[in-house]
Design a protein around this motif. Structure first.
Motif, PDB file in Angstrom:
ATOM      1  N   VAL A  39       0.860  -1.177   0.000  1.00 42.14           N
ATOM      2  CA  VAL A  39       0.000   0.000   0.000  1.00 42.14           C
ATOM      3  C   VAL A  39       0.894   1.224   0.000  1.00 42.14           C
ATOM      4  N   TYR A  68      -4.192  -4.956   2.718  1.00 44.76           N
ATOM      5  CA  TYR A  68      -4.474  -3.569   3.118  1.00 44.76           C
ATOM      6  C   TYR A  68      -4.550  -3.436   4.632  1.00 44.76           C
ATOM      7  N   TYR A 331      -5.681   1.692  -3.587  1.00 42.29           N
ATOM      8  CA  TYR A 331      -4.777   0.540  -3.502  1.00 42.29           C
ATOM      9  C   TYR A 331      -5.166  -0.542  -4.502  1.00 42.29           C
ATOM     10  N   SER A 334      -4.148   0.278  -7.959  1.00 46.54           N
ATOM     11  CA  SER A 334      -2.723   0.545  -8.182  1.00 46.54           C
ATOM     12  C   SER A 334      -2.045  -0.613  -8.897  1.00 46.54           C
ATOM     13  N   GLY A 337      -1.679  -3.315  -6.336  1.00 47.52           N
ATOM     14  CA  GLY A 337      -2.922  -4.026  -6.061  1.00 47.52           C
ATOM     15  C   GLY A 337      -3.286  -4.987  -7.173  1.00 47.52           C
TER      16      GLY A 337
END
Length: 365
Positions: A39, A68, A331, A334, A337
């Motif tokens: 993260v 997360y 996240y 991303s 992620g």
């Protein structure tokens, strides 16, 4: 391990896509991006979120939430795989902060969702690419080959025996038993059903007359609740056939059929072949809304044609949990992620789509 290999191939395929068509996987990390699942510093929320919906993305959500919360110690996120229909209704009623749906909102649902957002439109954020496997349980028959017309006749009740001439014609040399086909479908409202029946309605119009919807419309067959229920039913019952997301098919070690695409190829479902299918997907939403249209009749060489996109449905503005939603979805959208999906039976978002999702999430207020 097959599951890991599928994810690995997805990365390879989407890397090639980026090079050839301005689309690629998270493995092509842009400047300043992260190639791991960490993260981003300073992007942790400290509140709690309640969400529900798509079972297709449940394995992805579980992984995202684990990572997360592991790095954002004060965050609390609960996601329940209740099915897309239930998730949308929970979002509209205010009992879910965001919803996961394998289908875009219908017009009346969009109106209700917009009203729930208090003036800010409800957004479709494509977050998970979930290939849909055609799974079956037939001892001694591996690598079964099927096309859209035959699938439509099986699930529509027109083909009832495994040794039917239509199936035999597609599987030369296979020892097909003269047993009854038991088709299994989702008993709950499901975006997986909506996407599977949309594939049939767009590629086998002459043989599939039931349209597409979250609720199963064709007669006959056996219903099973949620993706894990479908996988369990096929696993335990010889002679069955159904449709379920790749991650559930691989976790249950189910036999998977090769499906004929628009190029005339019988294609095995892998992360690579699913990645090729989404090359032709188009964004049909406007502004920050990213609804997409899938080409189920794709003629891209090596593309597996039955894939779904799971959206996170959330408010563009007006939600009391906007900061927490924005942090968590930043996240998931991303590069880090998305890279977490590769070993879970999903195809990461192509970079051109992922960047748009990331920008849309950033606009939430």
């Amino acid at each position: 391990m097959k599951l890991q290999r599928s994810g690995y191939l997805a990365g390879i395929a989407l890397t090639a896509t980026l090079a050839l068509a301005a689309c690629g996987s998270d493995n092509n990390t842009p400047a300043g991006g992260s190639s791991d699942a960490s993260v981003a510093a300073g992007n942790c929320s400290s509140g709690s979120l309640t969400a529900q919906g798509s079972t297709a993305q449940k394995n992805a959500m579980d992984e995202w939430i684990k990572t997360y919360q592991g790095q954002c110690s004060n965050a609390k996120i609960d996601y329940q795989g209740t099915g897309s229909g239930a998730g949308i209704q929970a979002f509209i009623s205010g009992t879910a902060d965001f919803a996961g749906s394998d289908s875009a909102l219908k017009e009346d649902e969009q109106t209700q969702a917009d009203a729930k957002c208090g003036g800010g439109a409800a957004l479709h954020l494509p977050m998970v690419i979930g290939p849909i496997a055609v799974v079956y349980n037939l001892e001694g028959v591996d690598g079964l080959q099927l096309d859209a017309s035959t699938l439509a006749k099986i699930f529509g009740g027109k083909i009832t025996k495994w040794d039917d001439p239509a199936i035999a014609a597609l599987n030369s040399g296979a020892k097909l038993p003269a047993t009854t086909i038991q088709s299994v479908h989702r008993s709950d409202e499901s975006g997986t059903t909506d996407n599977f029946t949309k594939y049939l309605s767009k590629t086998a119009e002459a043989d599939w007359t039931f349209g597409n919807a979250k609720a199963w419309k064709a007669p006959g067959g056996t219903g099973a609740a949620k993706s894990d229920g479908v996988a369990s039913q096929v696993k335990s019952t010889p002679g069955t056939i159904s449709y379920v997301e790749l991650s559930f098919a691989e976790n249950s070690e189910l036999q998977q059929a090769k499906v004929k695409n628009g190029a005339g190829e019988f294609v095995e479902l892998t992360g690579e072949s699913a990645g090729k299918a989404i090359e032709g997907a188009k964004v049909t939403g406007t502004g920050s809304d990213l609804k997409m249209e899938i080409d189920y009749a794709t003629s891209t060489a090596g593309a597996y044609p039955i894939v779904l996109i799971t959206y996170e449905i959330t408010c563009s503005k007006g939600s009391a949990k906007a900061a927490d939603i924005k942090a968590f979805l930043s996240y998931t959208a991303s590069t880090g992620g998305q890279s977490a999906l590769a070993e879970l039976g999903y195809a990461p978002l192509p970079e051109s789509v992922r960047a748009k999702v990331e920008a849309s999430v950033a606009s939430i207020s």
